[in-house]
Design a protein around this motif. Structure first.
Motif, PDB file in Angstrom:
ATOM      1  N   THR A  17      -3.257   6.340  28.689  1.00  0.00           N
ATOM      2  CA  THR A  17      -2.608   5.224  29.382  1.00  0.00           C
ATOM      3  C   THR A  17      -3.350   4.805  30.645  1.00  0.00           C
ATOM      4  O   THR A  17      -3.151   3.696  31.142  1.00  0.00           O
ATOM      5  N   ALA A  18      -4.210   5.679  31.162  1.00  0.00           N
ATOM      6  CA  ALA A  18      -4.982   5.330  32.354  1.00  0.00           C
ATOM      7  C   ALA A  18      -6.174   4.440  32.025  1.00  0.00           C
ATOM      8  O   ALA A  18      -6.749   3.810  32.917  1.00  0.00           O
ATOM      9  N   ASN A  19      -6.537   4.393  30.746  1.00  0.00           N
ATOM     10  CA  ASN A  19      -7.704   3.607  30.336  1.00  0.00           C
ATOM     11  C   ASN A  19      -7.510   3.195  28.880  1.00  0.00           C
ATOM     12  O   ASN A  19      -8.213   3.656  27.988  1.00  0.00           O
TER      13      ASN A  19
ATOM     14  N   PRO B 162     -12.913   5.192  18.496  1.00  0.00           N
ATOM     15  CA  PRO B 162     -13.215   3.945  19.208  1.00  0.00           C
ATOM     16  C   PRO B 162     -14.056   4.222  20.449  1.00  0.00           C
ATOM     17  O   PRO B 162     -13.868   5.236  21.126  1.00  0.00           O
ATOM     18  N   SER B 163     -14.985   3.330  20.739  1.00  0.00           N
ATOM     19  CA  SER B 163     -15.864   3.508  21.888  1.00  0.00           C
ATOM     20  C   SER B 163     -16.187   2.135  22.467  1.00  0.00           C
ATOM     21  O   SER B 163     -16.703   1.264  21.759  1.00  0.00           O
ATOM     22  N   ARG B 164     -15.867   1.931  23.718  1.00  0.00           N
ATOM     23  CA  ARG B 164     -16.092   0.624  24.341  1.00  0.00           C
ATOM     24  C   ARG B 164     -17.554   0.195  24.193  1.00  0.00           C
ATOM     25  O   ARG B 164     -18.471   0.963  24.451  1.00  0.00           O
ATOM     26  N   GLY B 165     -17.726  -1.050  23.762  1.00  0.00           N
ATOM     27  CA  GLY B 165     -19.063  -1.589  23.589  1.00  0.00           C
ATOM     28  C   GLY B 165     -19.716  -1.217  22.282  1.00  0.00           C
ATOM     29  O   GLY B 165     -20.801  -1.709  21.963  1.00  0.00           O
ATOM     30  N   SER B 166     -19.056  -0.352  21.501  1.00  0.00           N
ATOM     31  CA  SER B 166     -19.655   0.107  20.253  1.00  0.00           C
ATOM     32  C   SER B 166     -18.727  -0.100  19.067  1.00  0.00           C
ATOM     33  O   SER B 166     -19.123  -0.675  18.054  1.00  0.00           O
ATOM     34  N   SER B 167     -17.489   0.361  19.179  1.00  0.00           N
ATOM     35  CA  SER B 167     -16.557   0.238  18.061  1.00  0.00           C
ATOM     36  C   SER B 167     -15.127   0.212  18.586  1.00  0.00           C
ATOM     37  O   SER B 167     -14.860   0.570  19.736  1.00  0.00           O
ATOM     38  N   GLY B 168     -14.225  -0.216  17.733  1.00  0.00           N
ATOM     39  CA  GLY B 168     -12.811  -0.210  18.078  1.00  0.00           C
ATOM     40  C   GLY B 168     -12.311  -1.460  18.758  1.00  0.00           C
ATOM     41  O   GLY B 168     -11.107  -1.614  18.966  1.00  0.00           O
TER      42      GLY B 168
ATOM     43  N   GLN C 257       0.837  -1.193   0.000  1.00  0.00           N
ATOM     44  CA  GLN C 257       0.000   0.000   0.000  1.00  0.00           C
ATOM     45  C   GLN C 257       0.878   1.252   0.000  1.00  0.00           C
ATOM     46  O   GLN C 257       1.681   1.449   0.913  1.00  0.00           O
ATOM     47  N   VAL C 258       0.689   2.074  -1.013  1.00  0.00           N
ATOM     48  CA  VAL C 258       1.541   3.242  -1.208  1.00  0.00           C
ATOM     49  C   VAL C 258       0.754   4.515  -0.901  1.00  0.00           C
ATOM     50  O   VAL C 258      -0.353   4.707  -1.407  1.00  0.00           O
ATOM     51  N   TYR C 259       1.331   5.369  -0.069  1.00  0.00           N
ATOM     52  CA  TYR C 259       0.779   6.671   0.321  1.00  0.00           C
ATOM     53  C   TYR C 259      -0.430   6.556   1.246  1.00  0.00           C
ATOM     54  O   TYR C 259      -1.308   7.421   1.242  1.00  0.00           O
ATOM     55  N   GLY C 260      -0.500   5.516   2.057  1.00  0.00           N
ATOM     56  CA  GLY C 260      -1.603   5.426   3.005  1.00  0.00           C
ATOM     57  C   GLY C 260      -1.391   4.319   4.016  1.00  0.00           C
ATOM     58  O   GLY C 260      -0.615   3.386   3.792  1.00  0.00           O
ATOM     59  N   GLY C 261      -2.102   4.412   5.151  1.00  0.00           N
ATOM     60  CA  GLY C 261      -2.003   3.422   6.211  1.00  0.00           C
ATOM     61  C   GLY C 261      -3.330   2.733   6.473  1.00  0.00           C
ATOM     62  O   GLY C 261      -4.257   2.782   5.662  1.00  0.00           O
ATOM     63  N   LYS C 262      -3.421   2.093   7.639  1.00  0.00           N
ATOM     64  CA  LYS C 262      -4.638   1.389   8.045  1.00  0.00           C
ATOM     65  C   LYS C 262      -5.664   2.377   8.583  1.00  0.00           C
ATOM     66  O   LYS C 262      -5.317   3.336   9.276  1.00  0.00           O
ATOM     67  N   LYS C 263      -6.938   2.103   8.301  1.00  0.00           N
ATOM     68  CA  LYS C 263      -8.010   2.927   8.853  1.00  0.00           C
ATOM     69  C   LYS C 263      -9.053   2.061   9.548  1.00  0.00           C
ATOM     70  O   LYS C 263      -9.464   1.021   9.035  1.00  0.00           O
ATOM     71  N   ASN C 264      -9.487   2.526  10.717  1.00  0.00           N
ATOM     72  CA  ASN C 264     -10.706   2.025  11.342  1.00  0.00           C
ATOM     73  C   ASN C 264     -11.533   3.230  11.750  1.00  0.00           C
ATOM     74  O   ASN C 264     -11.055   4.108  12.461  1.00  0.00           O
ATOM     75  N   TYR C 265     -12.771   3.273  11.288  1.00  0.00           N
ATOM     76  CA  TYR C 265     -13.681   4.334  11.721  1.00  0.00           C
ATOM     77  C   TYR C 265     -15.005   3.699  12.140  1.00  0.00           C
ATOM     78  O   TYR C 265     -15.753   3.173  11.307  1.00  0.00           O
ATOM     79  N   LEU C 266     -15.244   3.681  13.438  1.00  0.00           N
ATOM     80  CA  LEU C 266     -16.486   3.177  14.022  1.00  0.00           C
ATOM     81  C   LEU C 266     -16.702   1.685  13.769  1.00  0.00           C
ATOM     82  O   LEU C 266     -17.808   1.182  13.932  1.00  0.00           O
ATOM     83  N   GLY C 267     -15.637   0.980  13.372  1.00  0.00           N
ATOM     84  CA  GLY C 267     -15.771  -0.449  13.110  1.00  0.00           C
ATOM     85  C   GLY C 267     -15.105  -1.287  14.182  1.00  0.00           C
ATOM     86  O   GLY C 267     -14.653  -0.793  15.218  1.00  0.00           O
ATOM     87  N   HIS C 268     -15.023  -2.575  13.930  1.00  0.00           N
ATOM     88  CA  HIS C 268     -14.399  -3.500  14.872  1.00  0.00           C
ATOM     89  C   HIS C 268     -14.043  -4.788  14.145  1.00  0.00           C
ATOM     90  O   HIS C 268     -14.403  -5.009  12.983  1.00  0.00           O
TER      91      HIS C 268
END
Length: 237
Positions: free
Chosen positions: A166-168, A134-140, A94-105
């Motif tokens: 780092t606390a959560n 990312p949201s616990r119980g919803s995504s991420g 993959q050239v010129y881009g990285g990994k994406k996650n948006y509201l998924g899991h």
């Protein structure tokens, strides 16, 4: 091509395979897409968990052994948008881009090569990983990024993980990756520490149990990167 070359709407049923393609010059007349684009906005009943038993979980889909150029107005080579889930991405160059996650899991990326993702900077895209909202119980949750190679061109900040604290900690599972940064720079993992945004070294980042086995080195020349891609695509199945 005005928009994405391949689009998977709502991941219907899953069990798709996208492989052995070379895709470039997409998203020339729009934006906020990529050569491959997916989303999961509408749930469907399937039998992915147990045969003949309805479930909202879908079968895993596979994206592997593709060469993807994230040029023109593309945001990500594989734009896993809007709740995309149950994908395994591997052995893509993959050239010129990285990994994406948006509201998924529930996506796994392994044995990928990301080349110069920081040359694209729209909406925080210029990193090896953009883990958005990312949201616990919803995504991420159940996001995995292991045994990948990411080469940064100008930046030494590999990740953009929203709400990192780092606390959560609620971040993808990260391990055994190879991150390359410009020579004479220091890697910086951005995360809140004691309520304040901090730039952590690799040792500090790993002290929280993150990216165990991951290394950071100076970026190689482009000939070496191309050879890595050739070997990966030709010598793996």
């Amino acid at each position: 091509m005005p928009r994405a070359a391949i689009n998977v709407n709502d991941g219907f049923y899953g069990n798709h395979t996208i492989s052995y393609n070379v895709i470039f010059n997409t998203v020339r007349e729009t934006s906020d897409h990529g050569p491959i684009n997916t989303w999961d906005r509408q749930p469907f009943l399937r039998d992915a968990v147990q045969s003949d038993v309805p479930s909202l979980w879908q079968h895993t889909s596979y994206i592997h052994h593709n060469v993807l150029y994230n040029n023109y107005n593309s945001f990500y080579p594989i734009d896993h948008d809007d709740g995309s889930c149950f994908y395994e991405d591997s052995y893509n160059f993959q050239v010129y881009g990285g990994k994406k996650n948006y509201l998924g899991h529930s996506k796994m990326d392994h044995h990928e090569i990301y080349v110069y993702p920081d040359t694209k900077s729209s909406q925080g895209t210029g990193v090896c990983i953009a883990d958005q909202a990312p949201s616990r119980g919803s995504s991420g949750w159940n996001e995995v990024w292991i045994e990948n190679t990411c080469i940064l061109y100008n930046s030494s900040v590999p990740y953009n993980i929203w709400y990192c604290d780092t606390a959560n900690l609620f971040v993808p599972y990260l391990a055994s990756n190879k991150i390359y940064i410009p020579s004479d720079t220091q890697v910086a993992f951005t995360c809140n520490v004691n309520g304040t945004s901090a730039q952590l070294s690799l040792d500090q980042w790993q002290s929280y149990g993150l990216d165990i086995g991951t290394t950071v080195q100076s970026a190689p020349n482009i000939e070496t990167i191309i050879q890595w891609g050739r070997e990966m695509l030709q010598n793996t199945i």
